[in-house]
Write a protein that holds these residues in place. Structure first.
Motif, mmCIF file in Angstrom:
data_model
loop_
_atom_site.group_PDB
_atom_site.id
_atom_site.type_symbol
_atom_site.label_atom_id
_atom_site.label_comp_id
_atom_site.label_asym_id
_atom_site.label_seq_id
_atom_site.Cartn_x
_atom_site.Cartn_y
_atom_site.Cartn_z
ATOM 1 N N PRO A 90 0.823 -1.226 0.000
ATOM 2 C CA PRO A 90 0.000 0.000 0.000
ATOM 3 C C PRO A 90 0.851 1.267 0.000
ATOM 4 C CG PRO A 90 -0.907 -1.608 1.520
ATOM 5 C CD PRO A 90 0.426 -2.139 1.101
ATOM 6 N N GLY A 91 1.974 1.245 0.723
ATOM 7 C CA GLY A 91 2.854 2.404 0.753
ATOM 8 C C GLY A 91 3.541 2.653 -0.576
ATOM 9 N N VAL A 92 3.997 1.576 -1.220
ATOM 10 C CA VAL A 92 4.620 1.707 -2.536
ATOM 11 C C VAL A 92 3.608 2.262 -3.534
ATOM 12 C CG1 VAL A 92 5.698 0.460 -4.455
ATOM 13 C CG2 VAL A 92 6.270 -0.161 -2.095
ATOM 14 N N ALA A 93 2.375 1.744 -3.448
ATOM 15 C CA ALA A 93 1.324 2.208 -4.363
ATOM 16 C C ALA A 93 1.004 3.680 -4.134
ATOM 17 C CB ALA A 93 0.072 1.359 -4.178
ATOM 18 N N ALA A 94 0.916 4.087 -2.882
ATOM 19 C CA ALA A 94 0.619 5.489 -2.569
ATOM 20 C C ALA A 94 1.719 6.401 -3.110
ATOM 21 C CB ALA A 94 0.489 5.671 -1.058
ATOM 22 N N ASP A 95 2.955 5.977 -2.937
ATOM 23 C CA ASP A 95 4.094 6.752 -3.422
ATOM 24 C C ASP A 95 4.030 6.905 -4.944
ATOM 25 O OD1 ASP A 95 6.505 8.059 -3.554
ATOM 26 O OD2 ASP A 95 7.711 6.416 -2.769
ATOM 27 N N LEU A 96 3.842 5.797 -5.640
ATOM 28 C CA LEU A 96 3.793 5.823 -7.099
ATOM 29 C C LEU A 96 2.586 6.591 -7.632
ATOM 30 C CD1 LEU A 96 4.815 2.142 -7.963
ATOM 31 C CD2 LEU A 96 6.204 4.195 -8.264
ATOM 32 N N SER A 97 1.499 6.566 -6.881
ATOM 33 C CA SER A 97 0.264 7.200 -7.358
ATOM 34 C C SER A 97 0.393 8.714 -7.491
ATOM 35 C CB SER A 97 -0.901 6.862 -6.422
ATOM 36 O OG SER A 97 -0.757 7.526 -5.168
ATOM 37 N N HIS A 98 1.424 9.298 -6.894
ATOM 38 C CA HIS A 98 1.632 10.749 -6.989
ATOM 39 C C HIS A 98 2.353 11.152 -8.275
ATOM 40 C CE1 HIS A 98 1.295 11.403 -2.329
ATOM 41 N NE2 HIS A 98 0.271 10.767 -2.851
ATOM 42 N N ILE A 99 2.811 10.178 -9.040
ATOM 43 C CA ILE A 99 3.539 10.462 -10.279
ATOM 44 C C ILE A 99 2.546 10.778 -11.392
ATOM 45 C CG2 ILE A 99 5.087 9.489 -12.032
ATOM 46 C CD1 ILE A 99 6.287 7.761 -9.767
ATOM 47 N N ALA A 100 2.809 11.835 -12.120
ATOM 48 C CA ALA A 100 1.861 12.343 -13.120
ATOM 49 C C ALA A 100 1.941 11.570 -14.435
ATOM 50 C CB ALA A 100 2.112 13.831 -13.367
ATOM 51 N N THR A 101 1.447 10.332 -14.400
ATOM 52 C CA THR A 101 1.298 9.504 -15.603
ATOM 53 C C THR A 101 -0.076 8.849 -15.548
ATOM 54 O OG1 THR A 101 2.314 7.566 -14.556
ATOM 55 C CG2 THR A 101 3.788 9.053 -15.769
ATOM 56 N N PRO A 102 -0.555 8.295 -16.657
ATOM 57 C CA PRO A 102 -1.947 7.827 -16.711
ATOM 58 C C PRO A 102 -2.320 6.686 -15.774
ATOM 59 C CG PRO A 102 -1.057 8.103 -18.932
ATOM 60 C CD PRO A 102 0.084 8.245 -17.988
ATOM 61 N N ALA A 103 -1.372 5.855 -15.391
ATOM 62 C CA ALA A 103 -1.719 4.624 -14.687
ATOM 63 C C ALA A 103 -2.280 4.861 -13.284
ATOM 64 C CB ALA A 103 -0.498 3.717 -14.603
ATOM 65 N N LYS A 104 -3.441 4.288 -13.037
ATOM 66 C CA LYS A 104 -3.998 4.236 -11.685
ATOM 67 C C LYS A 104 -3.303 3.098 -10.952
ATOM 68 C CE LYS A 104 -8.250 3.083 -9.210
ATOM 69 N NZ LYS A 104 -9.654 2.607 -9.340
ATOM 70 N N VAL A 105 -2.850 3.358 -9.717
ATOM 71 C CA VAL A 105 -2.062 2.365 -8.975
ATOM 72 C C VAL A 105 -2.812 1.907 -7.724
ATOM 73 C CG1 VAL A 105 0.193 1.858 -7.965
ATOM 74 C CG2 VAL A 105 -0.008 3.628 -9.712
ATOM 75 N N GLU A 106 -2.834 0.578 -7.514
ATOM 76 C CA GLU A 106 -3.396 0.008 -6.290
ATOM 77 C C GLU A 106 -2.438 -1.047 -5.750
ATOM 78 O OE1 GLU A 106 -7.989 -0.369 -5.910
ATOM 79 O OE2 GLU A 106 -7.496 -0.976 -7.963
ATOM 80 N N GLY A 107 -2.271 -1.056 -4.434
ATOM 81 C CA GLY A 107 -1.401 -2.030 -3.799
ATOM 82 C C GLY A 107 -2.172 -2.961 -2.886
ATOM 83 N N PHE A 108 -1.800 -4.234 -2.889
ATOM 84 C CA PHE A 108 -2.525 -5.238 -2.119
ATOM 85 C C PHE A 108 -1.570 -6.098 -1.302
ATOM 86 C CE2 PHE A 108 -5.015 -4.205 -5.847
ATOM 87 C CZ PHE A 108 -6.309 -4.082 -5.364
#
Length: 341
Positions: free
Chosen positions: A39-57
Motif C-alpha cells: 500500500p505504501g509503494v502504491a501510494a508513493d507511485l500514485s503521486h507520479i503524473a502519468t496515466p496509470a492508476k495504482v493500487e497495492g494489495f
C-alpha cells in the motif's frame, strides 16, 4: 487500456520495476502485490503524473486475486535475491514455493494474462508456472515468458565498452540464447549488430563470454551481501514488458530473446530443435511478439563453431533445470493429494 501487475512489488526489483511501468504511457492501470509494504509503494507511485492508476494489495482478504483481477500483463520478480555463496539450488529451494503460489493465483484470477517470469532461477521457475497452469487447465505456451533481457542488456553494454563508445549501448544488439544462468547463457556475438574489434579473440573472447554469463556474480560480489542485480534487472524487465505491451496493442515486428516453451510455435520449435540436435521443452531464442503473446520462435541461424560448443554445453544444464521445476510441482501436488493418517 492495459493493466499491468507486479507480483513482488515491494522488493529490490519490484519497486524500481513498478516505477518504470508507472512511467510507461501505455499502462493505464498498475496492480501491485507483495507480502509487506505494497500500500505504501502504491501510494508513493500514485503521486507520479502519468496515466496509470495504482493500487497495492497485501495477502489478507484475497489480496493476490484482487491485484490480478483484469490483468493483461503480469510480471513476477517475487522471491529472495541471491546472496554471496548461495547456489542456484539454494535459490530454487527458497523461491519455488513462492512462485507456485503466485502461479496458482494467476490461474484463478487472470488465466488469459501474458505472464513474464523474472524470479530466479528462471530456467526452473518458468516450468513451475507452466505445470501449475496445466493443473488448472489454463496453460497457453504462447502467453508464458522467462525474462532473459538482462543478459541482452549486459551484452550490449559490455560490447559497447570494448568498442570504446558507451553511447552505442542502446544501438548494440546481441542475441542471447539458451537460458538465464551461468553456462546456459549463450551470447551469439557473431550476430552482434556492431562487430567486435579483431583483438577480441582467444582469451579475450572467452573473458567476454564469461562476463556475460556470470555478470550477476559480479554485482552480488560488489554489493557485498547487500543484494543482487536489482536495478539492472528492473530496467531489463521493464524493457521486455514494454515490448510485450506494445505488441499487445497491435504493434508488429517486435522481436526479443526470451525463454519459452517450444510448443508455443510448433514449426519454429521444431526448426530450433533440429538445430539443437536434442528435444528440449524450454529454450531462449529470438521470439516475435503479437497481441496473444508468441507468434513465432526464430531459429539460431548461422553461428560459429565456438558458439555451437557453447550451445552444446548449455543443453545438459537446461535439461536438469527444467526437470527440477517440473518435478517440484509434481511432488507438491502429490504431497497435497496423499491422504493423511
Amino acid at each position: 487500456m492495459v493493466k499491468a501487475v507486479v507480483l513482488g512489488a515491494a522488493g529490490g526489483i519490484g519497486q524500481p520495476l513498478a516505477l518504470l511501468l508507472k512511467a510507461n504511457p501505455l499502462v493505464t492501470e498498475l496492480g501491485l502485490f507483495d507480502i509487506v509494504n505494497t500500500p505504501g509503494v502504491a501510494a508513493d507511485l500514485s503521486h507520479i503524473a502519468t496515466p496509470a492508476k495504482v493500487e497495492g494489495f497485501l495477502p489478507p482478504d484475497d489480496g493476490l486475486l484482487k491485484a490480478l483481477k483484469g490483468a493483461d500483463v503480469v510480471v513476477i520478480p517475487a522471491g529472495v535475491p541471491r546472496k554471496p555463496g548461495m547456489t542456484r539450488d539454494d535459490l530454487f529451494k527458497i523461491n519455488a514455493g513462492i512462485i507456485k503460489d503466485l502461479a496458482t493465483g494467476i490461474a484463478k484470477a487472470a488465466p488469459k494474462a501474458l505472464v513474464l517470469v523474472i524470479s530466479n532461477p528462471v530456467n526452473s521457475t518458468v516450468p513451475i508456472v507452466a505445470e501449475v497452469f496445466k493443473k488448472f487447465g489454463t496453460f497457453d505456451p504462447k502467453r508464458l515468458f522467462g525474462v532473459t533481457t538482462l543478459d541482452v542488456v549486459r551484452s550490449s553494454t559490455f560490447v559497447s565498452e570494448i568498442i570504446g563508445d558507451l553511447a552505442l549501448s542502446k544501438d548494440v544488439v546481441v542475441p542471447v540464447v539458451g537460458g538465464h544462468s551461468g553456462v546456459t547463457i549463450v551470447p551469439l556475438l557473431s550476430q552482434s549488430s556492431h562487430s567486435l574489434p579483431s583483438s577480441v579473440d582467444g582469451s579475450a573472447y572467452d573473458a567476454l563470454v564469461n562476463r556475460i554469463q556470470f555478470g550477476g556474480d559480479e554485482v552480488v560480489k560488489a554489493k557485498n551481501g547487500a543484494g543482487s542485480a536489482t536495478l539492472s534487472m528492473a530496467y531489463a524487465g521493464a524493457e521486455f514488458a514494454g515490448k510485450v505491451i506494445r505488441a499487445l496493442n497491435g504493434e508488429k515486428g517486435i522481436i526479443a530473446p526470451t525463454y519459452v516453451n517450444l510448443s508455443a510455435d510448433a514449426e519454429g520449435g521444431a526448426a530450433l530443435t533440429k538445430e539443437l540436435g536434442q528435444e528440449l521443452a524450454y529454450f531462449s531464442s529470438n521470439v516475435e511478439l503479437g497481441p496473444g503473446g508468441i507468434t513465432k520462435i526464430n531459429p539460431l541461424g548461422k553461428i560459429t563453431e565456438k558458439e555451437a560448443e557453447l550451445v552444446k554445453a548449455a543443453i545438459p544444464e537446461l535439461v536438469k533445470n527444467i526437470e527440477t521445476g517440473v518435478n517440484f510441482v509434481a511432488e507438491a501436488y502429490k504431497a497435497a493429494e496423499e491422504p493423511r493418517l
